[in-house]
Design an enzyme around this catalytic site. Structure first.
Site, PDB file in Angstrom:
ATOM      1  N   ILE A 184     -10.191   8.123  -5.460  1.00 24.06           N
ATOM      2  CA  ILE A 184      -9.036   7.549  -6.166  1.00 24.06           C
ATOM      3  C   ILE A 184      -7.865   8.520  -6.181  1.00 24.06           C
ATOM      4  O   ILE A 184      -6.721   8.152  -5.888  1.00 24.06           O
ATOM      5  CB  ILE A 184      -9.433   7.138  -7.594  1.00 24.06           C
ATOM      6  CG1 ILE A 184     -10.510   6.049  -7.558  1.00 24.06           C
ATOM      7  CG2 ILE A 184      -8.223   6.639  -8.380  1.00 24.06           C
ATOM      8  CD1 ILE A 184     -11.187   5.792  -8.894  1.00 24.06           C
ATOM      9  N   GLY A 185      -8.138   9.783  -6.496  1.00 22.93           N
ATOM     10  CA  GLY A 185      -7.074  10.774  -6.549  1.00 22.93           C
ATOM     11  C   GLY A 185      -6.395  10.974  -5.210  1.00 22.93           C
ATOM     12  O   GLY A 185      -5.165  11.060  -5.126  1.00 22.93           O
ATOM     13  N   ASP A 312     -21.053  -1.211 -11.662  1.00 17.76           N
ATOM     14  CA  ASP A 312     -20.753   0.134 -12.160  1.00 17.76           C
ATOM     15  C   ASP A 312     -21.479   0.472 -13.455  1.00 17.76           C
ATOM     16  O   ASP A 312     -21.597   1.642 -13.814  1.00 17.76           O
ATOM     17  CB  ASP A 312     -19.245   0.280 -12.410  1.00 17.76           C
ATOM     18  CG  ASP A 312     -18.430   0.328 -11.133  1.00 17.76           C
ATOM     19  OD1 ASP A 312     -19.013   0.171 -10.049  1.00 17.76           O
ATOM     20  OD2 ASP A 312     -17.198   0.514 -11.220  1.00 17.76           O
ATOM     21  N   LEU A 319     -19.111   1.045  -6.436  1.00 16.21           N
ATOM     22  CA  LEU A 319     -18.396   0.392  -5.343  1.00 16.21           C
ATOM     23  C   LEU A 319     -18.383  -1.113  -5.559  1.00 16.21           C
ATOM     24  O   LEU A 319     -19.409  -1.695  -5.940  1.00 16.21           O
ATOM     25  CB  LEU A 319     -19.081   0.698  -4.002  1.00 16.21           C
ATOM     26  CG  LEU A 319     -19.134   2.173  -3.575  1.00 16.21           C
ATOM     27  CD1 LEU A 319     -20.067   2.349  -2.390  1.00 16.21           C
ATOM     28  CD2 LEU A 319     -17.734   2.676  -3.244  1.00 16.21           C
ATOM     29  N   ALA A 320     -17.248  -1.739  -5.283  1.00 15.60           N
ATOM     30  CA  ALA A 320     -17.126  -3.186  -5.479  1.00 15.60           C
ATOM     31  C   ALA A 320     -18.149  -3.946  -4.649  1.00 15.60           C
ATOM     32  O   ALA A 320     -18.773  -4.898  -5.131  1.00 15.60           O
ATOM     33  CB  ALA A 320     -15.707  -3.644  -5.118  1.00 15.60           C
ATOM     34  N   HIS A 444     -11.997  -2.185  25.819  1.00 13.96           N
ATOM     35  CA  HIS A 444     -11.067  -1.086  26.088  1.00 13.96           C
ATOM     36  C   HIS A 444      -9.650  -1.640  26.197  1.00 13.96           C
ATOM     37  O   HIS A 444      -9.441  -2.662  26.849  1.00 13.96           O
ATOM     38  CB  HIS A 444     -11.435  -0.392  27.409  1.00 13.96           C
ATOM     39  CG  HIS A 444     -10.446   0.639  27.834  1.00 13.96           C
ATOM     40  ND1 HIS A 444     -10.386   1.879  27.250  1.00 13.96           N
ATOM     41  CD2 HIS A 444      -9.462   0.605  28.769  1.00 13.96           C
ATOM     42  CE1 HIS A 444      -9.414   2.575  27.809  1.00 13.96           C
ATOM     43  NE2 HIS A 444      -8.840   1.816  28.746  1.00 13.96           N
TER      44      HIS A 444
END
Length: 466
Positions: A184-185, A312, A319-320, A444
């Site tokens: 996040i930071g 969470d 993590l979502a 490619h």
């Protein structure tokens, strides 16, 4: 009193997905959300708004740094309209949360706005504009997490802020100090560095993104230093003080010497904590552990047999997409099915640019476990596609069992790594070997050719383009 087969407390990615799957499986479902909009942290003040600002700031950086090289000339100065940028971010959020409203209606899920609190294991009080009580045979706790802080830091939400406030600043900071070198930071730090802020990152551990493979950390640190971030690792913050419009942060470096940092904003980004405030879990017989998480067994069932918890608020990565998997898992378990989650195959992503993504074991974990492994690595700068788009930073690394060649971990940093990691997840789900990947045709020119080349490098060191 309204009665339901299942009630879901919390409407983040775990909660709303769990509710949809329950409804698909024929259960009469209710969802309870504390806030006025659905979607939880991720959609309102997390994943979605941060990506919107990352994309907007990336466009600005390209305009001032790279357009000329592409032969695009813009007369006059390119300027940032932060107010408009924040407004676009909010429009993306509103559209996304509105989509969840639609999904609730489509699946006949009844939505209750207010704080959900257990009266007992089958009755929940919802305190909103008016207080109502509902009955639910089964309940899924999906209350998520909130930003953590340090005990001596007072978050004033003005100059000393969390990620929530960082997503809606009224001005571009002159000097943004970030405490915490995690996902996040770093993402929010890159947003404001692109917009012109001086950015200092202070991390307690000896490297940024410390839970990811050391090679990724080293490469991302190199990219950030090139962008003139001040990266201060192995620093223990001991005080954060505001004086007017100035924030002073004091920390001890690895030698134990005190160092000081001054900025006009300080983003406290030291992780997140499980959120169970007001849940009254004990009234339902639901136990919490010593870290405030809801205790669950292998079926994500709490100490109350008819109540489950996901996301969470339980152990594991915050993590979502992990929460979504758990939401589906619980719904199907309650319906008598036998679903399965392989937590080793839930990818992690950092949405900086270059993006960072990984799945499976890191080199550090394999060494600690005494696993005999081999490694193959391929640099992005060796790709024609990367040179064409000027995205040459980064690499793909594949770790495989030395004896069986089974892929044990894939770690990548580079353009579109967040999307490319899905190939690695699929490969590992089917227990592919490095040679399997190396023998598959990759279009490619693409960034995914780096995955094939890394697999070739892990297979008898025979990468073709280095």
């Amino acid at each position: 009193m309204k009665s339901f087969d299942v009630a879901v407390i919390g409407s983040g990615p775990g909660g709303y997905v769990a509710a949809i799957r329950c409804a698909q499986l024929g259960m009469k479902t209710a969802i309870i959300e504390k806030y006025n909009t659905l979607g939880g942290t991720c959609l309102n003040v997390g994943c979605i708004p941060s990506k919107a600002l990352l994309d907007s700031s990336h466009h600005y950086e390209d305009a001032i740094k790279h357009f000329e090289e592409h032969g695009i000339e813009i007369p006059g100065d390119v300027k940032v309209n932060l107010e408009k940028m924040i407004a676009r971010k909010q429009a993306v959020v509103d559209q996304t949360t509105g989509g969840i409203d639609f999904l609730m209606k489509k699946n006949n899920i009844e939505v209750f706005h207010g704080m959900g609190s257990f009266k007992d294991d089958t009755h929940i009080t919802v305190s909103g504009e008016e207080t109502v009580e509902i009955e639910a045979k089964k309940t899924i706790i999906a209350t998520g997490s909130k930003p953590s802080t340090l005990p001596f830091i007072e978050i004033d939400k003005e100059r000393i802020i969390t990620s929530t406030e960082a997503l809606k600043l009224k001005e571009i900071p002159k000097h943004l100090i970030i405490i915490g070198g995690g996902v996040i930071g770093l993402e929010l730090g890159q947003v404001y560095r692109r917009l012109g802020s001086e950015v200092t990152v202070i991390e307690y551990m000896d490297r940024i993104i410390p839970t990811m493979d050391g090679g990724l950390s080293k490469e991302l640190n190199k990219v950030f230093k090139k962008a003139k971030f001040s990266m201060q690792v192995s620093h223990k913050v001991k005080s954060v003080e505001r004086k007017g419009d100035e924030v002073i942060v004091k920390a001890d470096n690895k030698k134990g010497e005190e160092v000081g940092f001054k900025g006009d904003y300080c983003l406290v980004s030291v992780g997140r904590r499980p959120y169970t405030d007001g849940l009254n879990a004990e009234a339902a017989g639901v136990k919490l552990d010593d870290r405030g998480r809801v205790e669950v067994n292998g079926h994500l069932q709490t100490s109350a047999s008819n109540i489950y918890a996901i996301g969470d608020v339980v152990k594991g990565a915050m993590l979502a997409h992990k929460a979504e998997e758990e939401g589906v898992f619980v719904a199907e378990t309650m319906a008598g099915q036998k679903p399965h989650i392989d937590y080793n195959l839930i990818p992690g992503v950092v949405y900086t640019w270059p993006e960072v993504a990984a799945v499976g074991k890191t080199e550090e974990e394999l060494k600690e476990a005494g696993v005999d492994y081999k490694s193959g690595q391929f640099p992005m700068r060796a790709l024609g596609r990367a040179r064409a788009s000027m995205d040459i930073d980064g690499f793909v690394k594949i770790l495989a069992d030395k004896t069986t060649d089974e892929i044990l971990g894939v770690h990548m940093i580079g353009a579109r790594a967040a999307d490319m990691i899905a190939e690695a997840v699929v490969a590992m789900e089917y227990r592919a070997s490095a040679e399997d990947i190396s023998r598959m045709s990759h279009a490619h020119p693409t960034f995914t050719e780096a995955i094939k080349e890394a697999a070739l490098a892990a297979t008898d060191d025979r990468a073709l383009h280095i």
